[in-house]
Scaffold this motif. Structure first.
Motif, PDB file in Angstrom:
ATOM      1  N   LYS C  23       0.801  -1.226   0.000  1.00 51.16           N
ATOM      2  CA  LYS C  23       0.000   0.000   0.000  1.00 51.16           C
ATOM      3  C   LYS C  23       0.834   1.275   0.000  1.00 51.16           C
ATOM      4  O   LYS C  23       0.284   2.361  -0.131  1.00 51.16           O
ATOM      5  CB  LYS C  23      -0.914   0.028   1.232  1.00 51.16           C
ATOM      6  N   HIS C  26       2.558   5.638   3.398  1.00 50.64           N
ATOM      7  CA  HIS C  26       1.555   6.578   3.884  1.00 50.64           C
ATOM      8  C   HIS C  26       0.139   6.027   3.852  1.00 50.64           C
ATOM      9  O   HIS C  26      -0.706   6.453   4.633  1.00 50.64           O
ATOM     10  CB  HIS C  26       1.642   7.892   3.109  1.00 50.64           C
ATOM     11  N   SER C  27      -0.098   5.093   2.984  1.00 48.89           N
ATOM     12  CA  SER C  27      -1.435   4.497   2.944  1.00 48.89           C
ATOM     13  C   SER C  27      -1.571   3.327   3.911  1.00 48.89           C
ATOM     14  O   SER C  27      -2.658   2.785   4.067  1.00 48.89           O
ATOM     15  CB  SER C  27      -1.749   4.022   1.529  1.00 48.89           C
ATOM     16  N   ILE C 106      13.442   1.063  -1.784  1.00 50.80           N
ATOM     17  CA  ILE C 106      13.655   1.966  -2.919  1.00 50.80           C
ATOM     18  C   ILE C 106      12.621   3.084  -2.954  1.00 50.80           C
ATOM     19  O   ILE C 106      12.919   4.216  -3.322  1.00 50.80           O
ATOM     20  CB  ILE C 106      13.625   1.155  -4.236  1.00 50.80           C
ATOM     21  N   MET C 107      11.397   2.756  -2.526  1.00 53.31           N
ATOM     22  CA  MET C 107      10.333   3.734  -2.701  1.00 53.31           C
ATOM     23  C   MET C 107       9.925   4.453  -1.431  1.00 53.31           C
ATOM     24  O   MET C 107       9.736   5.670  -1.439  1.00 53.31           O
ATOM     25  CB  MET C 107       9.101   3.039  -3.295  1.00 53.31           C
ATOM     26  N   PRO C 110      13.354   6.389   0.945  1.00 54.40           N
ATOM     27  CA  PRO C 110      13.971   7.673   0.559  1.00 54.40           C
ATOM     28  C   PRO C 110      12.979   8.831   0.512  1.00 54.40           C
ATOM     29  O   PRO C 110      13.383   9.968   0.417  1.00 54.40           O
ATOM     30  CB  PRO C 110      14.526   7.406  -0.845  1.00 54.40           C
ATOM     31  N   ARG C 111      11.682   8.528   0.533  1.00 53.69           N
ATOM     32  CA  ARG C 111      10.753   9.656   0.500  1.00 53.69           C
ATOM     33  C   ARG C 111      10.409  10.122   1.905  1.00 53.69           C
ATOM     34  O   ARG C 111       9.729  11.132   2.107  1.00 53.69           O
ATOM     35  CB  ARG C 111       9.490   9.246  -0.265  1.00 53.69           C
ATOM     36  N   ARG C 166      13.475  -0.483 -10.122  1.00 56.43           N
ATOM     37  CA  ARG C 166      12.217   0.271 -10.040  1.00 56.43           C
ATOM     38  C   ARG C 166      11.300  -0.054 -11.210  1.00 56.43           C
ATOM     39  O   ARG C 166      10.080  -0.097 -11.058  1.00 56.43           O
ATOM     40  CB  ARG C 166      12.491   1.775  -9.998  1.00 56.43           C
ATOM     41  N   TYR C 170       7.580  -1.535 -10.726  1.00 54.09           N
ATOM     42  CA  TYR C 170       6.407  -0.720 -10.970  1.00 54.09           C
ATOM     43  C   TYR C 170       5.880  -0.652 -12.398  1.00 54.09           C
ATOM     44  O   TYR C 170       4.696  -0.449 -12.595  1.00 54.09           O
ATOM     45  CB  TYR C 170       6.682   0.710 -10.486  1.00 54.09           C
ATOM     46  N   ASN C 171       6.759  -0.760 -13.353  1.00 54.26           N
ATOM     47  CA  ASN C 171       6.311  -0.513 -14.721  1.00 54.26           C
ATOM     48  C   ASN C 171       5.299  -1.555 -15.183  1.00 54.26           C
ATOM     49  O   ASN C 171       5.645  -2.722 -15.341  1.00 54.26           O
ATOM     50  CB  ASN C 171       7.525  -0.512 -15.656  1.00 54.26           C
ATOM     51  N   PRO C 172       4.062  -1.145 -15.367  1.00 50.47           N
ATOM     52  CA  PRO C 172       3.043  -2.131 -15.750  1.00 50.47           C
ATOM     53  C   PRO C 172       3.292  -2.691 -17.144  1.00 50.47           C
ATOM     54  O   PRO C 172       2.807  -3.762 -17.486  1.00 50.47           O
ATOM     55  CB  PRO C 172       1.749  -1.321 -15.711  1.00 50.47           C
TER      56      PRO C 172
END
Lengths: 201, 201, 201, 201
Positions: C23, C26-27, C106-107, C110-111, C166, C170-172
DNA sequence: AATGAATGAGGTTTCATTCAT
DNA sequence: GATGAATGAAACCTCATTCAT
């Protein structure tokens, strides 16, 4: 702040006083306040920073009213004894007019940790300083005994009043009908002025 | 209860008094108390039913000590004025010996919602009833004025003492050195007995 | 910390990695983590200070594993090119073994604002410093070109790997079957080492 | 949309870029954006559907600018190596001209859950596809090695640039003065083209 | 279009208490 | 008795969004 906002803010404060008086500050939930006020929960936070802030706002605004009253008494009356009588009278009347507010002021406010901040104490003490001044004035006029510190006198005065009202508010054995507030006020004034020792003839 | 347990129980109570005095009841966590006492926090529940119970145990035990003292005064002394003087003196001394305990007794106990149970009030009022009795005795002996209710007199007496101690405890502007507790006590007794009005010659 | 606690702590971390990966940080709600872990959500706060702390603990512990691996590589291997190859290989394998963890690393990490604290950067940069060292060693041995800064080289190396993973995550449009990770890894190594310019014969 | 509105919309976007860059997307409140823009926060919702929409609008518009630039490069230049150099140069210059925007584009956009929608990926991938095309063109012209997938090459290129800029943006140990961006760009281009292996004579 | 008061769902965290060891 | 890991209800507060003006 617009007049309309001031009104809504006042609605919240009034609701908070009622809720705090009924359940005590710590048992009151912010949602109780918003329900009582008939506003959305989030609205409390438009007008106040936090639940703490609501309580301390009650203190600040109501205590200021007391100070205003004392100031007016200072301007209007001249006789120190009459001044003190009028102040005590005002406090007792405040309790009669708004017992909920008095409960909050006497019970919830002084137990709150943030009450003991410098700013709040300046405000709180301003009242005691006025009492001191009146007392000192009485000493200078020769109507009050000189060997008593105005400071301690102010504590004795306020303490007698505060403790008596606390009994009216909380003591389940206390019966207002048997002992009307009016009479309590008179006797407190008498004790403070004349003491309870019988004088030798 | 074994002697050893009584000791540990007392360690917890002592720790609780310290913690409550420092942070106030609501800001004190049970873990703070157990840390201060040097016991596991589960242990608190061997000796007390709840956090409330700890606070109210402090009240019950300490207030009982006050009542014992008053009873002893009743047995030992005869002159009402001397009795009241001795009681006031005892309260002030208690504060000097254990300011933390007095803070808890003056601020946390009477401002705790659970304090207002019938049993606690019986105990609390027992003290005021003793004061009343002493005062009534004084009236019968002709040393105290008759037109003052012993009830209100007891509130005036305790209120003056309570409020003065609260100032010593909390008022950041208050300077104990400038105004020793000893002198405060004397002046309170004087105010209560003689009032602060200068008598006409 | 007992072995048992370590286990439960690890259960929570594992659950958090799964939830965060699905998710996003944050979600994800703390209750999602506790549900996934099969523990009461109060338990999260026994083992971690906050939700932030859970995320950053994942970073710290996993990044430390990477550093340990690099250290071991430094001790075991001698040829710089082989070292870099092995590190890249390890990162790709880590993704294959635990794609969820890699997503988080990775996602989400770092944010996160707190990631940019001095301590975390020291840890983060330690990896880049190792890459630099290996590269510098290669330069000294005469196998790497001298006119490239080891610093920038380390960024080029990690950046190529990070961005490629990445895409896998993520890349659909990305089809793992068409382009196996294995092949991606090889080509990245080739690009980094030889560049993509055709050499004149 | 009127010209005036476009202006206000741009003011909001510009403010959002600044705020997002400073605090990160999740720590930025809509009120922060409206304050920075000098408009009422209700106004944000005239121009954008939601806070998400603001972020994604930034992405769409800025990424489109990048695509436009790439398209123009495709039209103007002929040599693939020169094209890639110019694209990398453009990205580095973009960072220098507007670091805030680049922070948002590099950190907030790709790490936002809503970013991963089909439409956004089409746009995002369009850039990588252009890189692929250029690379493939280079292979056809015989200037790039044939055994490297254009896809992976595009990731290596973008990844090296992206990671290097992230260091300039976030690494507290990084000293721009010691290592000017200009030089970083040159070395990245060199690594990508020639690799870092020393060639045998 | 512009405003900003009002909304209230939603989420993190605290902490008194329990209970298996 | 003693421990402290585990529990989970409870409560404050935030903040994106709406909408009457």
């Amino acid at each position: 702040m617009s007049e309309k906002n001031k009104t809504k803010r006042d609605i919240i404060l009034k609701a908070a006083i009622k809720v705090f008086a009924e359940k005590g500050y710590h048992s009151s939930r912010t949602i109780d306040i918003s329900n009582e006020a008939g506003v959305a929960y989030g609205s409390l936070y438009h007008y106040f920073q936090s639940k703490d802030d609501i309580l301390l706002s009650i203190f600040r605004e109501r205590w200021q009213l007391l100070l205003n009253k004392v100031e007016k008494i200072q301007e209007t009356l001249t006789e120190p004894g009459e001044k003190i009588l009028t102040i005590i009278d005002y406090i007792f009347r405040s309790y009669q007019n708004n017992p909920a507010m008095m409960k909050v002021l006497i019970m919830d406010v002084p137990r709150h940790a943030q009450f003991y901040s410098p700013e709040n104490w300046v405000l709180y003490n301003a009242f005691f300083k006025e009492l001191e001044n009146i007392f000192r004035e009485g000493q200078e006029r020769g109507v009050y005994v000189k060997n008593v510190s105005p400071l301690i006198a102010s504590y004795a005065i306020y303490g007698a009043v505060d403790t008596t009202i606390r009994q009216y508010v909380y003591n389940p054995e206390f019966n207002d009908n048997e002992f009307p507030l009016e009479k309590a006020r008179e006797q407190i004034v008498q004790i403070l002025k004349e003491g309870f020792s019988e004088r030798a003839a």
